[in-house]
Design a protein around this motif. Structure first.
Motif, short mmCIF file in Angstrom:
data_model
loop_
_atom_site.label_atom_id
_atom_site.label_comp_id
_atom_site.label_asym_id
_atom_site.label_seq_id
_atom_site.Cartn_x
_atom_site.Cartn_y
_atom_site.Cartn_z
N LEU A 224 -40.90 -7.20 28.24
CA LEU A 224 -39.55 -7.85 28.23
C LEU A 224 -38.96 -8.22 26.95
O LEU A 224 -39.65 -8.84 26.10
N TYR A 225 -37.89 -8.03 27.07
CA TYR A 225 -37.01 -8.23 25.87
C TYR A 225 -35.64 -9.41 26.51
O TYR A 225 -35.03 -8.76 27.19
N VAL A 226 -35.41 -10.57 25.82
CA VAL A 226 -34.41 -11.25 26.50
C VAL A 226 -33.65 -11.93 25.35
O VAL A 226 -34.22 -12.62 24.33
N GLY A 227 -32.42 -11.61 25.31
CA GLY A 227 -31.43 -12.50 24.17
C GLY A 227 -30.40 -11.83 23.76
O GLY A 227 -29.97 -10.53 24.33
N ARG A 228 -29.54 -12.11 23.00
CA ARG A 228 -28.43 -11.50 22.35
C ARG A 228 -28.99 -10.24 21.51
O ARG A 228 -30.30 -10.17 21.15
N ILE A 229 -27.96 -9.19 21.49
CA ILE A 229 -28.40 -8.09 20.78
C ILE A 229 -27.56 -7.81 19.30
O ILE A 229 -26.54 -7.64 19.36
N ILE A 259 -37.75 -3.61 29.52
CA ILE A 259 -36.58 -4.07 30.18
C ILE A 259 -35.94 -5.26 29.17
O ILE A 259 -36.53 -5.83 28.55
N VAL A 260 -34.63 -4.88 28.78
CA VAL A 260 -33.84 -5.43 28.18
C VAL A 260 -32.75 -6.24 28.74
O VAL A 260 -31.97 -5.60 29.27
N VAL A 261 -32.99 -7.71 28.69
CA VAL A 261 -31.92 -8.60 29.38
C VAL A 261 -31.13 -9.07 28.22
O VAL A 261 -31.70 -9.70 27.16
N GLY A 262 -29.83 -9.21 28.26
CA GLY A 262 -28.81 -9.63 27.33
C GLY A 262 -27.80 -8.79 26.91
O GLY A 262 -27.66 -7.75 27.35
N GLY A 263 -26.96 -9.28 25.79
CA GLY A 263 -26.00 -8.37 25.20
C GLY A 263 -24.77 -8.49 26.09
O GLY A 263 -24.03 -7.60 25.71
N GLY A 264 -24.44 -9.16 26.96
CA GLY A 264 -23.30 -9.43 27.70
C GLY A 264 -23.44 -8.39 28.83
O GLY A 264 -24.38 -7.78 29.43
N THR A 265 -22.07 -8.11 29.39
CA THR A 265 -22.10 -7.38 30.60
C THR A 265 -22.12 -5.78 30.17
O THR A 265 -21.68 -5.46 28.98
N LYS A 266 -23.06 -5.27 31.12
CA LYS A 266 -23.51 -3.95 30.67
C LYS A 266 -22.35 -2.96 30.33
O LYS A 266 -21.97 -2.12 29.42
#
Ligand code: UDP
Length: 427
Positions: A224-229, A259-266
């Motif tokens: 898992l990666y979580v955060g701003r991109i 799994i990449v969570v973050g970066g705003g709305t997809k």
């Protein structure tokens, strides 16, 4: 104690994980909640209007208010142009303070933009300025190299603020030492106070159940990666590590999912983000589309599901002032593999709750991942990982230590202000 908190560019209550929202929003939100533990504290958080529907004064609790003031267009704007709207915001802040006869004991400013506003308030109302940088441009510049893209005034403004603030709160020992070395700031002005974790928001959930709910299989190996991109977050090196793992450990790599969570709305934020475009191009070139899943940002109260579903969180940053997602994952009992930077060396206990790899080195990261999956059973169990982290990092402690600084600085400056040669304070 009346606190004038300034968070010019980010509202503590906006959706997290987007382009300009992240750790700083969380910091302010958690601190404003934890500060209410002290009966004499009242806090006003001033922020610029970013949405015409969210204006005016909002009571967050009987003791905390968010006050929206005009400072530039009433919509999000590129962080690099925000500087142009500081004079308007400062004027409006002063105009708020004077007629309302607000009397603040100190200014508590967040990030360099707010620091510049805070300095004006400090000068005009003779109250002390306590500043927290959140990130430092010179450290970011060294880490991001050719990808460094900050406002040209930022470096100079941070140096200036480091000198003029009455006190600086650093989120890591590393940041404190950098300020001493780079700008010659006396150690007595700097205080390291670690951010914390909200143990009521981040706790382990049954892995099997959350995987089923989120649509993952029991046998998946989830990274898992979580955060701003953005470049300094190093997500590209994680993609390169996956490619290298495919050659080194083909069996493991065939089970891995990132799994990449973050970066705003997809749908709306991802296509506009240069770094996401660069990463997606690399994924296409390396033919990794079946292994990487971009989910967009999630509400913070949803994140425990992702942390709990994952085998491991990877924090590949080239630079971090602290790294909240690391303590959040650990509070959910999930081990972390992180770049060997800053405070990670203190948070992560190698072989117990995770491990490190060499910063910006995909082959070192792929070795760590390979090693992690072969040694996973020797790490601490989820509950022990959680207990260890919440015994060391909690927002209540951050607030208590910050309040201690506030009291000391206000006490000192009140004594000074009572000297006859000082200009009187309005209100
Ligand atoms: N976050 C979130 N939703 C997301 C991604 C991140 O709520 O989709 C939150 C996360 O819980 C963490 C913060 O954003 O508290 C990121 O903080 P961190 O210190 O890791 O990074 P920063 O944004 O300060 O660089």
């Amino acid at each position: 104690m009346n606190i004038c908190a300034i968070s010019f560019h980010c509202c503590p209550f906006s959706l997290l994980g987007g382009d300009g929202t992240g750790g700083m929003n969380v910091y302010l939100r958690e601190m404003s909640a934890a500060m209410t533990n002290f009966p004499e504290v009242k806090m006003d958080i001033f922020t610029r209007v970013q949405n015409p529907k969210i204006k005016g004064i909002r009571d967050i609790s009987p003791k905390v208010r968010v006050i929206h003031l005009k400072g530039g267009p009433e919509h999000p704007v590129d962080r690099k142009t925000l500087c142009d709207f500081l004079p308007e915001f400062s004027r409006n802040l002063e105009e708020f303070i004077i007629p309302y006869q607000r009397s603040y004991d100190l200014v508590y400013s967040h990030y360099w933009l707010s620091g510049l506003v805070g300095e004006e308030i400090r000068n005009n109302f003779s109250i002390p300025l306590i500043h927290i940088f959140h990130t430092l441009a010179f450290s970011k510049q060294r880490a991001a190299k050719e990808n460094y893209e900050e406002h040209r005034n930022r470096l100079g403004a941070e140096e200036h603020l480091a000198h003029v603030s009455e006190a600086i709160i650093s989120s890591s020992e590393h940041e404190k030492q950098s300020l001493i070395k780079e700008y010659g700031i006396p150690s007595s002005k700097l205080r390291v106070i670690y951010p914390g974790v909200n143990k009521g928001l981040f706790y382990p959930l049954g892995q099997e159940d959350v995987r089923r709910e989120l649509g993952f299989r029991e046998e998946d190996k989830i990274v898992l990666y979580v955060g701003r991109i953005e470049p300094v977050k190093g997500l590209l090196s994680l993609i390169e590590a996956l490619e290298s793992l495919r050659k080194k450990a083909p069996f493991l790599s065939s089970q891995l999912k990132l799994i990449v969570v973050g970066g705003g709305t997809k749908s709306s934020d991802h296509p506009k983000n240069k770094e996401i475009n660069r990463i997606q191009k690399a994924i296409a070139e390396k033919n990794l589309w079946n292994d990487v899943f971009f989910l967009g940002s999630k509400r913070q109260n949803q994140l425990k599901k992702y942390y709990s579903a994952a085998d491991v969180l990877v924090m590949p940053s080239l630079y971090e002032s602290f790294g909240l997602v690391v303590v959040e994952a650990l509070a959910c009992g999930t081990p972390v593999i992180a770049s060997r930077i800053g405070e990670m060396m203190n948070i992560i206990k190698e072989g117990k709750n995770g491990s490190y790899f060499n910063v910006d080195d995909p082959s070192s990261l792929s070795l760590s991942l390979n090693h992690f999956f072969s040694q996973k059973s020797s790490l601490w169990r989820a509950e022990k990982i959680r207990q260890d982290i919440i015994s060391r990092f909690l927002w209540e402690t951050t607030a208590k230590e910050t309040y201690g600084i506030f009291k000391a600085i206000v006490g000192r400056s009140t004594t000074r202000r009572s000297q006859p040669d000082k200009s009187p304070r309005p209100a």
